[in-house]
Design an enzyme around this catalytic site. Structure first.
Site, PDB file in Angstrom:
ATOM      1  NE  ARG A  55       2.902   3.142   9.921  1.00 12.90           N
ATOM      2  CZ  ARG A  55       2.532   4.254   9.941  1.00 12.90           C
ATOM      3  NH1 ARG A  55       1.249   4.480   9.305  1.00 12.90           N
ATOM      4  NH2 ARG A  55       2.573   5.155  10.699  1.00 12.90           N
ATOM      5  CD  GLU A  61       4.976   2.581   2.850  1.00 15.37           C
ATOM      6  OE1 GLU A  61       5.239   3.743   3.642  1.00 15.37           O
ATOM      7  OE2 GLU A  61       3.787   2.249   2.829  1.00 15.37           O
ATOM      8  CG  HIS A 117       2.442   5.938   3.744  1.00 12.22           C
ATOM      9  ND1 HIS A 117       3.377   5.058   4.648  1.00 12.22           N
ATOM     10  CD2 HIS A 117       1.614   6.685   4.560  1.00 12.22           C
ATOM     11  CE1 HIS A 117       2.776   5.261   5.794  1.00 12.22           C
ATOM     12  NE2 HIS A 117       1.980   6.057   5.915  1.00 12.22           N
TER      13      HIS A 117
HETATM   14  C1  8YV Z   1       2.243   9.876   7.605  1.00 13.53           C
HETATM   15  C2  8YV Z   1       0.987   8.145   8.919  1.00 13.53           C
HETATM   16  O1  8YV Z   1       2.524   8.942   6.253  1.00 13.53           O
HETATM   17  O2  8YV Z   1       0.502   9.297  10.965  1.00 13.53           O
HETATM   18  C3  8YV Z   1       0.712   8.349  10.509  1.00 13.53           C
HETATM   19  O3  8YV Z   1       0.761   7.343  11.117  1.00 13.53           O
HETATM   20  O4  8YV Z   1       1.121   7.032   8.522  1.00 13.53           O
HETATM   21  C4  8YV Z   1       1.064   9.301   8.047  1.00 13.53           C
HETATM   22  O5  8YV Z   1       0.331  10.401   8.514  1.00 13.53           O
HETATM   23  C5  8YV Z   1       3.415   9.521   8.361  1.00 13.53           C
HETATM   24  O6  8YV Z   1       3.440  10.673   9.065  1.00 13.53           O
HETATM   25  C6  8YV Z   1       4.695   9.549   7.681  1.00 13.53           C
HETATM   26  O7  8YV Z   1       5.324  10.842   7.319  1.00 13.53           O
END
Ligand code: 8YV
Length: 328
Positions: A238, A267, A286
């Site tokens: 993150r 974001e 992302h």
């Molecule tokens: C996706 C993620 O970006 O699963 C996570 O923690 O960061 C990613 O797979 C998230 O699901 C946002 O759509």
């Protein structure tokens, strides 16, 4: 009567909606904006389930949803959920671990290769018609194979990255984690070490830790100082786990060579963000788990978690299990 479920996710597959509709009354919000928000809250008022990805589920939202029994995240990370608040209200919370490990690991290897071999920068160079016969050393990158890979956060995704690096690229693996990963040590020769040792000895530092109160700005000025000047930093966790200002400074001052970033403090990232002006930064929006196959698996798993919770069973991927031990 079927339980009421609110879906707040952009473009959830019709297969997932069909599955949910077999046992639930579903209202789907593809986007939450000023126009749809009043109706979203209105629908939440008597909903028992919420299926979402990234929507902030905190006390303000929960106050609007007094009948909620379960919130299901289409993501492995659940920093958007206020878990103590959900547990206090006896609302189940679930996530989607496992199904995205290989896909995110592929993205991480892509960022490593792209940053080390300068692929996006040189792609632009060719497409702009700048390639000429005299080009030589100015196009060189840095090797990936046989270099030391440091993984911060050795969970399912970290292990999938380590496998690729060990078997495919002959990379020695260092890792730092809350607990030891005996299997990775035995099968991938991964070596556990402190954050300081990892930063100092690795050629590539890959950050994969979940965002928790303990990992906010986990990596900052000190860590970039520890890293080699030839080091490459990759973040697929993150944005908030890194002090972004310190990263910008480290790149500007050439304390590190390059960065590959899937995530940002803000974001979508602001077009004014200095990172976007740097040739030695590879930035993607992302997309760690964003393939058709994996996003479908994640959404289906999240829907299965939701349905089993609404049927009074313990969902397979329950986050706040302890709050329910005596209830289910
Ligand atoms: C996706 C993620 O970006 O699963 C996570 O923690 O960061 C990613 O797979 C998230 O699901 C946002 O759509």
């Amino acid at each position: 009567m079927k339980p009421k479920v609110v879906v707040a996710y952009n473009k959830v597959s019709p297969r997932v909606l069909d599955f949910l509709s077999e046992s639930c009354e579903v209202t789907n919000f593809e986007r939450l904006d000023t126009e749809s928000l009043p109706s979203f809250y209105e629908t939440l008022r008597d909903a028992q389930g919420l299926l979402t990805s990234g929507v902030k589920v905190d006390s303000a939202l929960l106050d609007q949803a007094p009948d909620l029994k379960i919130v299901s995240n289409i993501a492995v990370g659940y920093d958007n959920f206020q878990i103590p608040e959900l547990s206090k209200r006896k609302i189940m919370a679930t996530n989607t671990p496992g199904v995205l490990n290989d896909t995110v690991a592929d993205t991480v290897m892509g960022l490593i290769l792209a940053a080390a071999r300068r692929i996006p920068e040189l792609n632009q160079y060719v497409k702009r018609g700048q390639w000429n016969a005299d080009d030589g050393v100015n196009l060189y990158g840095t090797d990936v194979h046989h270099k030391v890979l440091g993984i911060i956060g050795m969970g399912g995704i970290g292990t999938a990255v380590a496998k690729r690096a060990h078997f495919g690229f002959d990379m020695p693996i260092l890792y730092h984690n809350r607990s030891r990963h005996v299997e990775a040590e035995q099968t991938l020769n991964a070596v556990y070490c402190s954050l300081e040792e990892l930063c100092k000895q690795s050629d590539f530092v890959v950050l994969l830790t979940p965002l928790t109160p303990q990992t906010v700005k986990l990596i900052g000025e000190k860590h970039f100082n520890w890293m080699k000047n030839s080091g490459i930093f990759i973040n697929a966790s993150r944005g908030a786990t890194v002090d972004e200002a310190a990263l910008i400074q480290a790149l500007e001052n050439k304390e590190i060579l390059a960065a590959g970033l899937d995530v940002f403090e803000q974001e979508p990232v602001s077009p004014d963000n200095k990172l976007l002006t740097m040739d030695n930064v590879v930035a993607v929006p992302h997309i760690g788990s964003a393939t058709h196959e994996t996003r479908l698996k994640m959404a289906m798993l999240a829907a299965e978690n939701l349905v089993s919770g609404l049927q009074g069973k313990m969902p397979p991927n329950m986050i706040n299990r302890e709050a329910f031990e005596n209830l289910l």
